[in-house]
Every structure is written in structure tokens, then in C-alpha cells.
Design a protein around this motif. Structure first.
Motif, mmCIF file in Angstrom:
data_model
loop_
_atom_site.group_PDB
_atom_site.id
_atom_site.type_symbol
_atom_site.label_atom_id
_atom_site.label_comp_id
_atom_site.label_asym_id
_atom_site.label_seq_id
_atom_site.Cartn_x
_atom_site.Cartn_y
_atom_site.Cartn_z
ATOM 1 N N LYS A 197 12.969 32.153 63.656
ATOM 2 C CA LYS A 197 12.655 33.417 62.983
ATOM 3 C C LYS A 197 11.633 34.265 63.739
ATOM 4 C CE LYS A 197 9.239 31.012 60.107
ATOM 5 N NZ LYS A 197 8.847 30.685 58.725
ATOM 6 N N HIS A 198 10.887 33.678 64.663
ATOM 7 C CA HIS A 198 9.894 34.435 65.406
ATOM 8 C C HIS A 198 10.380 34.843 66.796
ATOM 9 C CE1 HIS A 198 9.513 30.348 66.810
ATOM 10 N NE2 HIS A 198 8.683 30.698 67.772
ATOM 11 N N THR A 199 11.571 34.367 67.187
ATOM 12 C CA THR A 199 12.079 34.699 68.521
ATOM 13 C C THR A 199 13.446 35.389 68.414
ATOM 14 O OG1 THR A 199 12.930 32.427 68.695
ATOM 15 C CG2 THR A 199 10.791 32.875 69.694
ATOM 16 N N ASP A 200 14.517 34.626 68.585
ATOM 17 C CA ASP A 200 15.852 35.223 68.681
ATOM 18 C C ASP A 200 16.294 35.934 67.409
ATOM 19 O OD1 ASP A 200 15.846 34.108 71.175
ATOM 20 O OD2 ASP A 200 17.181 32.451 70.686
ATOM 21 N N PHE A 201 15.866 35.446 66.229
ATOM 22 C CA PHE A 201 16.371 35.989 64.971
ATOM 23 C C PHE A 201 15.341 36.835 64.225
ATOM 24 C CE2 PHE A 201 19.380 32.697 65.910
ATOM 25 C CZ PHE A 201 20.580 33.140 65.364
ATOM 26 N N ILE A 202 14.383 37.394 64.944
ATOM 27 C CA ILE A 202 13.347 38.176 64.267
ATOM 28 C C ILE A 202 13.899 39.483 63.698
ATOM 29 C CG2 ILE A 202 12.537 39.476 66.291
ATOM 30 C CD1 ILE A 202 9.647 38.869 65.248
ATOM 31 N N PHE A 203 14.990 39.988 64.277
ATOM 32 C CA PHE A 203 15.589 41.223 63.762
ATOM 33 C C PHE A 203 16.103 41.027 62.336
ATOM 34 C CE2 PHE A 203 19.342 44.031 63.244
ATOM 35 C CZ PHE A 203 18.694 45.248 63.326
ATOM 36 N N THR A 204 16.590 39.842 62.024
ATOM 37 C CA THR A 204 17.079 39.600 60.672
ATOM 38 C C THR A 204 15.930 39.581 59.664
ATOM 39 O OG1 THR A 204 17.022 37.215 61.126
ATOM 40 C CG2 THR A 204 19.111 38.327 61.436
ATOM 41 N N THR A 205 14.757 39.121 60.094
ATOM 42 C CA THR A 205 13.584 39.173 59.225
ATOM 43 C C THR A 205 13.213 40.618 58.937
ATOM 44 O OG1 THR A 205 12.740 37.094 60.156
ATOM 45 C CG2 THR A 205 11.175 38.487 58.977
ATOM 46 N N LEU A 206 13.248 41.459 59.965
ATOM 47 C CA LEU A 206 12.977 42.887 59.792
ATOM 48 C C LEU A 206 13.975 43.515 58.823
ATOM 49 C CD1 LEU A 206 11.576 45.586 60.749
ATOM 50 C CD2 LEU A 206 13.346 45.682 62.497
ATOM 51 N N ALA A 207 15.256 43.204 59.001
ATOM 52 C CA ALA A 207 16.291 43.788 58.145
ATOM 53 C C ALA A 207 16.176 43.299 56.708
ATOM 54 C CB ALA A 207 17.669 43.452 58.703
ATOM 55 N N GLU A 208 15.764 42.044 56.517
ATOM 56 C CA GLU A 208 15.622 41.525 55.158
ATOM 57 C C GLU A 208 14.439 42.156 54.443
ATOM 58 O OE1 GLU A 208 15.565 37.217 52.858
ATOM 59 O OE2 GLU A 208 14.665 37.370 54.848
ATOM 60 N N GLU A 209 13.337 42.369 55.156
ATOM 61 C CA GLU A 209 12.133 42.878 54.516
ATOM 62 C C GLU A 209 12.110 44.398 54.394
ATOM 63 O OE1 GLU A 209 8.638 41.292 56.342
ATOM 64 O OE2 GLU A 209 9.152 39.213 55.854
ATOM 65 N N PHE A 210 12.727 45.103 55.350
ATOM 66 C CA PHE A 210 12.700 46.569 55.329
ATOM 67 C C PHE A 210 14.088 47.195 55.199
ATOM 68 C CE2 PHE A 210 8.834 45.254 57.545
ATOM 69 C CZ PHE A 210 7.870 45.954 56.825
ATOM 70 N N GLY A 211 15.107 46.366 55.107
ATOM 71 C CA GLY A 211 16.436 46.849 54.829
ATOM 72 C C GLY A 211 17.077 47.624 55.964
#
Length: 379
Positions: A273-287
Motif C-alpha cells: 500500500k505504500h509503494t506499487d498500490f498507493i494510487f488505490t489508497t488515494l482513490a479510496e480516500e479521495f475518490g
């Protein structure tokens, strides 16, 4: 008196170079990096350690390095192109014998204070050498077979070394960036059509050979292809990463769940979640709005690079800027495609956002070269 006339007449030469920097580009880079700091703070559960504070320090060092590189005349970097490429190839060879291992791959050289990934440095060294090569080569020779073969060798040598680590994602980026550099330099389109036709034929043969006596791949390799095409066929195995990534992307909706409210990342369902898939964290939290905002910032960086290249009268500088812009584009295009299930998961970080020292420092060095070409474009 105009601003340019005033700066030329009254401002010392060193300070004048600072005024000539592409400041909109610099501000955009800082803005994207700040988004990265924010997301690393979030995935750590509201803590600057272990990721955000280290990333901030790395960015500060890299940004200063970018400014220092920008002050050096662009002709110096042109003369250093072959040395930079050769030195990076030697580092890739050294990785084969003394490289540090992580995640089942041998890709790093341990320097004590940091682990250097030479394959990241090659992304910029390759662009630098190809720009210098096509600046040296007369335009009328660009598409002649012998002069096309040489850059192909320049591209394939590091690609083969990177593949042996193994690092498929970086190898694909090197091949693609090198091919685009050749196209931008004016190599005839027929060469690229031949290569694309060959790739298409090979892919077709791979699928047609399945289950026959002349099957081209192993059974487990075909299963990996099946998982990429349909992750739900193995949701708890090979398809786990991309399945969780899609859940996180979809759960964000238009406006997101809110800062630090993403369930997939907070509950550790989301891998890397802090490297390759951090974009999904951004999309989940800020849509969708947060994701598209980051994409707009990336697009503006590309636009400012292209504008700088088109306004530059030096062939080497223009090719160098476009090459760095291409590398940057491939970074975020492949990463976003990967986490959305449009491309296989190959381990490509999100530029200036994902946690990682080598990728960030090398990218800022690349932008330092872009700034150097911009600052010295009036020579």
C-alpha cells in the motif's frame, strides 16, 4: 525595460540562471511530492514514520540536486552521456554478483546509507545517451540500417541485464522508452511497424499453441495469463492483489471515504500500500476527484516539458527533455494501468508518490537535466 533585458543587464549570471528555471514545472513537482507525503502519512495510520519522514528527506535532497544539475551547462551533460551509460551498465553487472536481494529479486547495491537500484538510474542514462547519439548523427543517416542497429544494441544490453534480476516492469519501460526515443529522433516508421507486427504474431502464436505439441509456454505461465485476464478465477491466490486493488478503487466513489478513512489500506487488505498500490489508497480516500486531480498534475508536468522541448533550438536538449517526459509518462501510465487491472502487476512505482529512494532521486535528476536544457536554451 523588459524583464529579460533587466535580468541580462543587472542580475549576476548565477542568479540569472535561477530566474531562468522552469518554475511552473518545479512547483508541479513539489505539489505531486506533497500528495505522496500525505498518502504515506495516511497508510502509516497517521504517523510520519516509517515512510513519510524518510520520503520528505529524500525529496529535499533530490530537489536540491535537481537545482544543482540545472545550473550546469547542458553541453556538459551531453559530454557525460556515454560515461553515465557505461557506468550504469557496470553497476547492473555488479548487481549480478554482489547485489542485495529483496522480495525474491536481486536488484540493489547496498551503499550503507541507502540501497541503490541501478536499473532506475538506467532509465535516465539510456535517454541521455540516445539523445547524445542522435544529436551527433546526421539526420539523413537516422533510418539507415547500420545506424538503426547501434541504438538497438544500446537499448537491449541493459534490458537483458535488468530482465535477469528479474525485473520485467523496468525492462519493459527501458524497451518502450528507447523505442519512443528512436521514433522521436526520426527513425522511419516501417521499422516500428515491423516490430509491432512481429510482437502481434508472437502473441497470437502463444495463444494458439496452448494445449498442442508445440506449446510455447509452460502451463503455469498460461495460468498467470488467465489470472491477469480474469483475477476472480483465483481471488485468494494469484489474483488477490488486483482484486483488493479494484475493491479499493471502487469503494472510493466520486468523493472518497475521507482522509485516513480507507478500509482496504487501514485494515491491510491492500498489498504494497505504500509503494506499487498507493494510487488505490488515494482513490479510496479521495475518490474519483482526487485521482483525476493527480492525473491532471501529471499531465501538466508533461505539457510543460513538451513546451520547453519545442521552444529549444538544440536537438540534444529537445530529445533529452522529450525522453525524460516519456519516461515519466510511462511510470505513471503503467502503474495506474497495473492497479486498475489493465496491465499485469510488474512492480512499477507511482512517480514522486510511491515510497522509494532510488526511483525518486533518479527522477529528480532527470528533471534536473530538463531544467538544465531549459535554463541554457538561449545559448
Amino acid at each position: 525595460m523588459s524583464y529579460l533585458e533587466y535580468s541580462v543587464k543587472y542580475v549576476p549570471s548565477g542568479l540569472r540562471k535561477v530566474l531562468y528555471l522552469n518554475w511552473p514545472l518545479a512547483f508541479l513537482i513539489v505539489a505531486v511530492a506533497c500528495i505522496g507525503f500525505l498518502m504515506l502519512y495516511s497508510v502509516a495510520g497517521g504517523s510520519y514514520s516509517p515512510w513519510a519522514d524518510t520520503q520528505i528527506k529524500r525529496f529535499a535532497v533530490g530537489f536540491v540536486l535537481m537545482l544543482v544539475i540545472a545550473m550546469v551547462p547542458i553541453w556538459f551533460w551531453r559530454n557525460m552521456a556515454l560515461l553515465a551509460y557505461a557506468g550504469t551498465v557496470l553497476l547492473l553487472v555488479a548487481v549480478e554478483f554482489t547485489g542485495a536481494t529483496g522480495g525474491g529479486a536481486q536488484r540493489w547495491i547496498d551503499l550503507g546509507f541507502m540501497r541503490l537500484q541501478p536499473s532506475e538510474a538506467m532509465k535516465i542514462a539510456l535517454v541521455l545517451l540516445l539523445a547524445a547519439y542522435y544529436d551527433w548523427l546526421p539526420i539523413q543517416k537516422t533510418s539507415r540500417p547500420f545506424w538503426v542497429l547501434l541504438p538497438i544494441v544500446i537499448i537491449l544490453v541493459p534490458t537483458a541485464l535488468v530482465l535477469s534480476q528479474p525485473d520485467l516492469g523496468t525492462a519493459v519501460l527501458l524497451l518502450t522508452a528507447g523505442g519512443i526515443m528512436m521514433f522521436l529522433a526520426g527513425v522511419h516508421w516501417a521499422y516500428f511497424a515491423t516490430v509491432l507486427a512481429g510482437i502481434g504474431g508472437l502473441v497470437t502464436a502463444v495463444f494458439l499453441s496452448r494445449g498442442t505439441d508445440w506449446q510455447l509456454l509452460k502451463d503455469y505461465q498460461y495460468r498467470r495469463i488467465d489470472t491477469f485476464l480474469d483475477p476472480s478465477s483465483d481471488p485468494l491466490g494469484a489474483g488477490y492483489h488486483i482484486t483488493q486493488s479494484k475493491i479499493a478503487l471502487g469503494s472510493g466513489g466520486w468523493g472518497g471515504r475521507g482522509f485516513m478513512q480507507g478500509t482496504q489500506s487501514r485494515l491491510n487488505f491492500l498489498p504494497e500500500k505504500h509503494t506499487d498500490f498507493i494510487f488505490t489508497t488515494l482513490a479510496e480516500e479521495f475518490g474519483f476527484l482526487g485521482a483525476i486531480s493527480l492525473l491532471v498534475l501529471y499531465g501538466l508536468i508533461i505539457v510543460f516539458c513538451i513546451t520547453s522541448a519545442l521552444s529549444n533550438r538544440d536537438r540534444f536538449s529537445s530529445l533529452l527533455i522529450l525522453g525524460v517526459a516519456t519516461t515519466f509518462f510511462l511510470f505513471f501510465a503503467v502503474n495506474m494501468s497495473m492497479v486498475m487491472g489493465l496491465a499485469p502487476v510488474v512492480g512499477v512505482p507511482l512517480p514522486l508518490v510511491s515510497y522509494g529512494g532510488s526511483a525518486m532521486l533518479i527522477l529528480l535528476i532527470g528533471f534536473g537535466l530538463v531544467q538544465s536544457a531549459h535554463v541554457h536554451r538561449l545559448r
